[in-house]
Design a protein around this motif. Structure first.
Motif, mmCIF file in Angstrom:
data_model
loop_
_atom_site.group_PDB
_atom_site.id
_atom_site.type_symbol
_atom_site.label_atom_id
_atom_site.label_comp_id
_atom_site.label_asym_id
_atom_site.label_seq_id
_atom_site.Cartn_x
_atom_site.Cartn_y
_atom_site.Cartn_z
ATOM 1 N N ASP A 189 0.806 -1.091 0.000
ATOM 2 C CA ASP A 189 0.000 0.000 0.000
ATOM 3 C C ASP A 189 0.849 1.150 0.000
ATOM 4 O O ASP A 189 1.133 1.758 0.936
ATOM 5 N N PRO A 190 0.972 1.185 -0.509
ATOM 6 C CA PRO A 190 1.888 1.991 -0.802
ATOM 7 C C PRO A 190 1.410 3.141 -0.605
ATOM 8 O O PRO A 190 1.634 3.750 -0.256
ATOM 9 N N ALA A 191 0.849 3.167 -0.932
ATOM 10 C CA ALA A 191 0.374 4.356 -0.598
ATOM 11 C C ALA A 191 0.870 4.719 0.690
ATOM 12 O O ALA A 191 0.255 4.957 1.512
ATOM 13 N N SER A 192 1.919 4.647 1.082
ATOM 14 C CA SER A 192 2.279 4.769 2.450
ATOM 15 C C SER A 192 3.387 5.741 2.723
ATOM 16 O O SER A 192 3.246 6.498 3.593
ATOM 17 N N HIS A 193 4.542 5.809 2.187
ATOM 18 C CA HIS A 193 5.639 6.641 2.681
ATOM 19 C C HIS A 193 5.378 8.096 2.373
ATOM 20 O O HIS A 193 5.834 8.965 3.070
ATOM 21 N N ALA A 194 4.700 8.368 1.300
ATOM 22 C CA ALA A 194 4.421 9.761 0.997
ATOM 23 C C ALA A 194 2.950 10.038 1.128
ATOM 24 O O ALA A 194 2.465 11.039 0.666
ATOM 25 N N THR A 195 2.206 9.141 1.755
ATOM 26 C CA THR A 195 0.773 9.340 1.844
ATOM 27 C C THR A 195 0.331 9.320 3.274
ATOM 28 O O THR A 195 0.947 8.750 4.134
ATOM 29 N N GLY A 196 -0.815 9.949 3.506
ATOM 30 C CA GLY A 196 -1.376 9.915 4.839
ATOM 31 C C GLY A 196 -2.852 9.716 4.760
ATOM 32 O O GLY A 196 -3.491 10.147 3.831
ATOM 33 N N CYS A 197 -3.434 9.059 5.781
ATOM 34 C CA CYS A 197 -4.864 8.837 5.800
ATOM 35 C C CYS A 197 -5.390 9.385 7.103
ATOM 36 O O CYS A 197 -4.975 8.968 8.166
ATOM 37 N N HIS A 198 -6.313 10.308 7.045
ATOM 38 C CA HIS A 198 -6.930 10.883 8.223
ATOM 39 C C HIS A 198 -8.182 10.081 8.511
ATOM 40 O O HIS A 198 -8.973 9.804 7.639
ATOM 41 N N ALA A 199 -8.387 9.735 9.754
ATOM 42 C CA ALA A 199 -9.483 8.833 10.095
ATOM 43 C C ALA A 199 -10.835 9.382 9.676
ATOM 44 O O ALA A 199 -11.742 8.640 9.341
ATOM 45 N N ALA A 200 -10.999 10.668 9.681
ATOM 46 C CA ALA A 200 -12.304 11.226 9.368
ATOM 47 C C ALA A 200 -12.617 11.209 7.894
ATOM 48 O O ALA A 200 -13.774 11.274 7.502
ATOM 49 N N GLY A 201 -11.630 11.175 7.059
ATOM 50 C CA GLY A 201 -11.954 11.240 5.645
ATOM 51 C C GLY A 201 -10.879 10.688 4.750
ATOM 52 O O GLY A 201 -10.925 10.905 3.548
ATOM 53 N N HIS A 202 -9.898 9.983 5.291
ATOM 54 C CA HIS A 202 -8.824 9.399 4.500
ATOM 55 C C HIS A 202 -8.108 10.443 3.654
ATOM 56 O O HIS A 202 -8.285 10.514 2.461
ATOM 57 N N LEU A 261 16.778 0.463 -1.223
ATOM 58 C CA LEU A 261 16.558 1.476 -2.242
ATOM 59 C C LEU A 261 15.074 1.831 -2.337
ATOM 60 O O LEU A 261 14.720 3.015 -2.477
ATOM 61 N N TYR A 262 14.219 0.832 -2.244
ATOM 62 C CA TYR A 262 12.776 1.092 -2.251
ATOM 63 C C TYR A 262 12.386 1.975 -1.067
ATOM 64 O O TYR A 262 11.626 2.934 -1.211
ATOM 65 N N ALA A 263 12.931 1.650 0.108
ATOM 66 C CA ALA A 263 12.567 2.375 1.321
ATOM 67 C C ALA A 263 12.891 3.864 1.226
ATOM 68 O O ALA A 263 12.105 4.707 1.669
ATOM 69 N N VAL A 264 14.040 4.194 0.636
ATOM 70 C CA VAL A 264 14.455 5.598 0.609
ATOM 71 C C VAL A 264 13.916 6.363 -0.593
ATOM 72 O O VAL A 264 13.919 7.600 -0.595
ATOM 73 N N SER A 265 13.438 5.655 -1.615
ATOM 74 C CA SER A 265 13.034 6.346 -2.838
ATOM 75 C C SER A 265 11.531 6.377 -3.094
ATOM 76 O O SER A 265 11.049 7.263 -3.805
ATOM 77 N N ILE A 266 10.763 5.463 -2.507
ATOM 78 C CA ILE A 266 9.351 5.392 -2.860
ATOM 79 C C ILE A 266 8.582 6.622 -2.389
ATOM 80 O O ILE A 266 7.652 7.077 -3.061
ATOM 81 N N GLY A 267 8.967 7.200 -1.256
ATOM 82 C CA GLY A 267 8.288 8.398 -0.771
ATOM 83 C C GLY A 267 8.412 9.571 -1.733
ATOM 84 O O GLY A 267 7.408 10.131 -2.180
ATOM 85 N N PRO A 268 9.656 9.962 -2.084
ATOM 86 C CA PRO A 268 9.813 11.060 -3.051
ATOM 87 C C PRO A 268 9.175 10.770 -4.401
ATOM 88 O O PRO A 268 8.577 11.661 -5.015
ATOM 89 N N LEU A 269 9.276 9.528 -4.879
ATOM 90 C CA LEU A 269 8.656 9.182 -6.161
ATOM 91 C C LEU A 269 7.141 9.318 -6.093
ATOM 92 O O LEU A 269 6.513 9.884 -6.990
ATOM 93 N N ALA A 270 6.542 8.794 -5.026
ATOM 94 C CA ALA A 270 5.100 8.892 -4.880
ATOM 95 C C ALA A 270 4.657 10.348 -4.810
ATOM 96 O O ALA A 270 3.619 10.726 -5.367
ATOM 97 N N GLN A 271 5.436 11.181 -4.132
ATOM 98 C CA GLN A 271 5.100 12.597 -4.031
ATOM 99 C C GLN A 271 5.045 13.252 -5.406
ATOM 100 O O GLN A 271 4.117 13.986 -5.730
ATOM 101 N N VAL A 272 6.043 12.951 -6.230
ATOM 102 C CA VAL A 272 6.069 13.505 -7.584
ATOM 103 C C VAL A 272 4.858 13.045 -8.388
ATOM 104 O O VAL A 272 4.159 13.841 -9.019
#
Length: 251
Positions: free
Chosen positions: A3-16, A211-222
């Motif tokens: 899920d990636p959605a994970s290193h550069a993503t956040g989910c707020h309980a009230a509305g994700h 490499l995945y750990a350090v790069s997936i956040g910046p890549l997802a942000q872009v």
């Protein structure tokens, strides 16, 4: 999967809410009475399923590189080695089990959540069936890099579609709400646990994992910025604002 959605993503309980940099993407569905236009909905659905398929395919490339997997797939590969099931089937089963944990955590799945469980594993197995193992350092590194970059693009595609978080992201935010521990601490603890367990079962940990750990956040942000869906008339889709609370900073 992650899920990636994970290193550069956040989910707020009230509305994700999904957060990256100064951009906040809300995954709440459109308000009743204000449905998406057909074209906008079609784009969101295309991004959702295109992103999920690409996520599974990109994860398969990491497997074929043989240089290390993302944390949850270390566990999936280890379980596949022990059970004789395909990685895609294991990914789907684990995703479904994680989704069951949402019940006591009072998390609500969305279309993207259910689709995450069903699509990524199938796409991974389909890709593994047609893509052979990479041989030689040059090819292995190229396959690894391609897998990570495409994984970042996949993350941006399906999160920006705003159909709900993946099951593992929901688990993190649910544990955060129930325990009061920070999401960073919860995610770190869970992902260290799945990596160690997966490695003990035979999953691949290597330079690709780091490499995945350090790069997936910046890549997802872009890619979240690249694939952000234009705001609806009520302006609820994209908000240029500060950080939401409990933002997940993913691997």
């Amino acid at each position: 999967m992650v899920d990636p959605a994970s290193h550069a993503t956040g989910c707020h309980a009230a509305g994700h809410y999904h957060h990256t940099g100064g951009l906040v993407l809300s995954s709440r569905p459109s308000r009743p009475g204000r449905p998406d236009s057909s074209g906008r909905l079609a784009r969101r659905l295309t991004q959702l399923y295109g992103g999920l398929v690409l996520y599974g395919a990109s994860s398969a490339l990491l497997v074929r590189s043989g240089l290390g997997l993302e944390p949850w797939n270390v566990l999936h590969q280890g379980l596949a080695e022990r059970t004789g099931l395909s990685m895609g089937v294991v990914l789907t089963v684990v995703g479904a089990l994680v989704l069951l944990l949402w019940i006591p955590l009072r998390q609500r799945p969305g279309l993207g959540t259910i689709s995450n469980v069903l699509v990524i594993g199938a796409a991974m197995d389909a890709t593994l069936a047609v893509v052979p193992d990479a041989h030689g350092w040059t090819l292995r590194i190229a396959v690894l890099v391609a897998g990570i970059v495409l994984n970042g693009a996949a993350t941006g595609l399906y999160i920006a579609a705003r159909f709900g978080p993946g099951p593992r992201d929901g688990l993190m935010t649910g544990l955060n709400r129930r325990t009061g521990l920070s999401v960073r601490l919860v995610r770190t603890a869970v992902e260290i646990t799945v990596v160690v367990t997966g490695f003990a079962l035979g999953g691949t940990v290597g330079v690709g994992t780091l490499l995945y750990a350090v790069s997936i956040g910046p890549l997802a942000q872009v890619f979240l910025r690249v694939f952000a869906v234009p705001a609806a008339s009520d302006g609820s889709t994209v908000v240029a604002a500060g950080q939401p609370r409990r933002a997940i900073l993913r691997r």
